[in-house]
Write an enzyme that holds these catalytic residues in place. Structure first.
Site, short mmCIF file in Angstrom:
data_model
loop_
_atom_site.label_atom_id
_atom_site.label_comp_id
_atom_site.label_asym_id
_atom_site.label_seq_id
_atom_site.Cartn_x
_atom_site.Cartn_y
_atom_site.Cartn_z
N ASN A 55 0.93 -1.22 0.11
CA ASN A 55 -0.05 -0.13 0.09
C ASN A 55 0.88 1.07 0.03
O ASN A 55 1.51 1.46 1.06
CB ASN A 55 -0.95 -0.11 1.27
CG ASN A 55 -1.77 1.14 1.50
OD1 ASN A 55 -1.71 2.11 0.45
ND2 ASN A 55 -2.74 1.27 2.47
N ARG A 60 -2.56 -2.22 -3.29
CA ARG A 60 -4.01 -1.54 -2.91
C ARG A 60 -4.03 -0.26 -3.96
O ARG A 60 -2.92 0.47 -4.00
CB ARG A 60 -3.77 -0.90 -1.34
CG ARG A 60 -5.02 -0.15 -1.29
CD ARG A 60 -5.10 0.61 0.17
NE ARG A 60 -6.23 1.29 0.51
CZ ARG A 60 -6.35 2.40 0.97
NH1 ARG A 60 -5.06 2.99 1.38
NH2 ARG A 60 -7.37 2.80 1.52
N HIS A 104 -13.25 2.19 0.90
CA HIS A 104 -13.02 1.04 2.08
C HIS A 104 -13.74 -0.22 1.65
O HIS A 104 -13.99 -1.02 2.43
CB HIS A 104 -13.82 1.38 3.35
CG HIS A 104 -13.22 2.76 4.22
ND1 HIS A 104 -13.91 3.39 4.70
CD2 HIS A 104 -11.86 3.07 4.32
CE1 HIS A 104 -13.18 4.51 5.08
NE2 HIS A 104 -12.00 4.32 5.07
N ARG A 150 -12.50 14.62 8.87
CA ARG A 150 -13.00 14.94 7.67
C ARG A 150 -14.60 15.03 8.23
O ARG A 150 -15.16 14.53 9.15
CB ARG A 150 -13.17 13.77 6.71
CG ARG A 150 -11.96 13.78 6.00
CD ARG A 150 -11.89 12.57 4.75
NE ARG A 150 -10.82 11.62 5.48
CZ ARG A 150 -10.86 10.40 4.95
NH1 ARG A 150 -11.80 10.06 4.21
NH2 ARG A 150 -10.06 9.69 5.39
N GLU A 203 -7.33 -5.79 5.81
CA GLU A 203 -7.43 -5.39 4.41
C GLU A 203 -6.29 -6.13 3.64
O GLU A 203 -6.26 -6.39 2.61
CB GLU A 203 -7.27 -3.89 4.13
CG GLU A 203 -8.73 -3.18 4.80
CD GLU A 203 -8.66 -1.73 4.78
OE1 GLU A 203 -8.40 -1.32 6.12
OE2 GLU A 203 -9.00 -0.93 3.84
#
Ligand code: ADP
Length: 397
Positions: A8, A91, A180, A241, A384
């Site tokens: 990633n 990813r 996600h 956020r 993940e």
């Protein structure tokens, strides 16, 4: 047996993990940081032993070469040459509408990932860089892209369109993509298996609460709606956020209060969410302050949990009867108080939390509902990296 390296790549970091497939055994995991920032660092864990090293890492190529060198360390017998890594699972954050599935990377795929830079300017360029570098450092490995958006490509048009002038979709691809996806897909499958339901028959609401946060409505194993949109800014209250907000606020600030668009953008992305509400983006700090009866923190947590609760209601309406709601990621897996506040007064929807089970800490999947709750409440640790390794393996098999 196959060895798959998952990477990633961020603008100044590479997160990595080496898996033995098909059993999914994680051989190494680690992080290269501060790439291009003078002195960088690599830290990793092999067989439970932790190592770290500080050194100059001028670019991603040097960073990944360093990972290769660690993997080849004769002390650990992981690999003796880069050629023993069969595949690299990358990813990639944004797959737009081009990628519904995990994909073997070729020059055409790379071009398409490049075309999507505009939709994910912070993420796709470093992901692309990671691919280019991996092609050099692990030249024999099959390079595979696993997209964060892919799981949500099953959203029906009524869920993925914004009510904007149609040409914005046709000409510029403005629509909901969702993110996600790798996590939602993984916890949906693992949760279905735990419940003894075939994954393609599971109706679930998956709630991923990390620094970023999103929910997915999963019907018959497929994502039919999700809370993040074209960019990772809508929906739930996140660490920094904003989540859902009336877009009119932006024009008010610009026209009446003299804010520049750049300032508003920064505010919505970095100065809002829990940080904006209570000055802390870390839910652990917020929770401690709530325990100390701080009103500001309490209100922030109320807002955070209320938003999740509203989405649960919306998604039950969208899916119909559900088997379970699934909490995952840093906050979802660890915060008993968030789960408790979200599930409060939802008995009429068949959702009833068991207070005792909810506070027990475990690293594995578990049920935290009362025995006769119609809807199960699961805490399902996400992984993940493992999901990327799985997807890569399935594709190559
Ligand atoms: P990322 O989105 O970066 O992958 P994670 O899934 O690791 O993040 O989640 C990070 C979040 O999890 C942080 O906000 C952190 O405060 C939160 N978290 C971790 N442990 C706890 C805990 N025990 N209670 C509340 N929040 C927690």
């Amino acid at each position: 047996m196959m060895k798959i390296l998952v990477i990633n790549t961020g603008s100044s970091s590479i997160k990595f993990a080496l898996f033995q497939m098909p059993n999914g055994h994680e051989l190494v995991s680690g992080l290269v940081e501060q790439i291009g920032e003078g002195i960088g660092a690599i830290s990793l864990e092999i067989n439970g032993e932790k190592h770290s090293e500080k050194l100059e890492i001028p670019n991603h190529q040097r960073g990944l070469t360093l990972v290769g060198t660690w993997l080849m360390n004769p002390k650990y017998h992981l690999i003796s040459s880069p050629d023993e890594v069969h595949a690299i699972g990358h990813r990639v954050v944004h797959g737009g509408e081009s990628f519904q599935e995990t994909t073997v990377i070729n020059s055409e795929v790379k071009e398409k990932i490049k075309e999507l830079f505009g939709l994910a300017p912070l993420h796709n360029p470093p992901n692309y860089e990671g691919i280019e570098v991996a092609e050099k450092v692990f030249a024999k490995a099959t390079q595979v892209a696993v997209f964060d958006t892919a799981f949500h490509q099953s959203l029906p048009p009524k869920a993925f369109h914004y009510a904007l002038p149609k040409y914005l979709y046709a000409d510029y691809g403005v629509r909901v993509y969702g993110f996600h996806g790798t996590s939602h897909r993984y916890v949906a499958r693992v949760s279905a298996q735990y419940l003894g339901i075939e994954p393609q028959k599971a109706n679930l609401i998956t709630i991923h609460l990390g620094n970023g946060a999103s929910m997915a409505a999963v019907k018959n194993g497929k994502s039919i709606d999700t809370s993040l949109g074209m960019t990772p800014l809508s929906g739930l209250v996140m660490g920094t956020r904003v989540g859902d907000v009336d877009p009119g606020v932006i024009f008010y600030l610009e026209e009446e209060r003299g804010y520049s668009i750049q300032k508003v953008k920064n505010m919505l992305n970095r100065e809002s969410g829990m940080k904006g509400l209570a000055g802390d983006n870390d839910l652990r700090a917020i929770t401690e302050r709530v325990a100390n009866k701080e009103e500001e923190a309490q209100l922030a947590l109320d807002i955070y949990c209320y938003r999740i609760k509203k989405y649960i209601g919306a998604y039950i309406a969208a899916i119909g009867p559900i088997h379970a709601i699934v909490f995952t990621a840093g906050v979802g897996e660890n915060s008993a108080i968030v789960r408790q506040m979200v599930c409060e007064e939802m008995t009429h929807l068949g959702i009833e939390l068991d207070q005792t089970k909810n506070t027990i800490r475990l690293d594995e999947i578990r049920e935290v509902n009362v025995a006769d709750s119609r809807v199960k409440i699961l805490v399902t640790p996400t992984n993940e990296e493992l999901e990327i390794a799985n997807q890569t393996y399935q594709l190559l098999k």
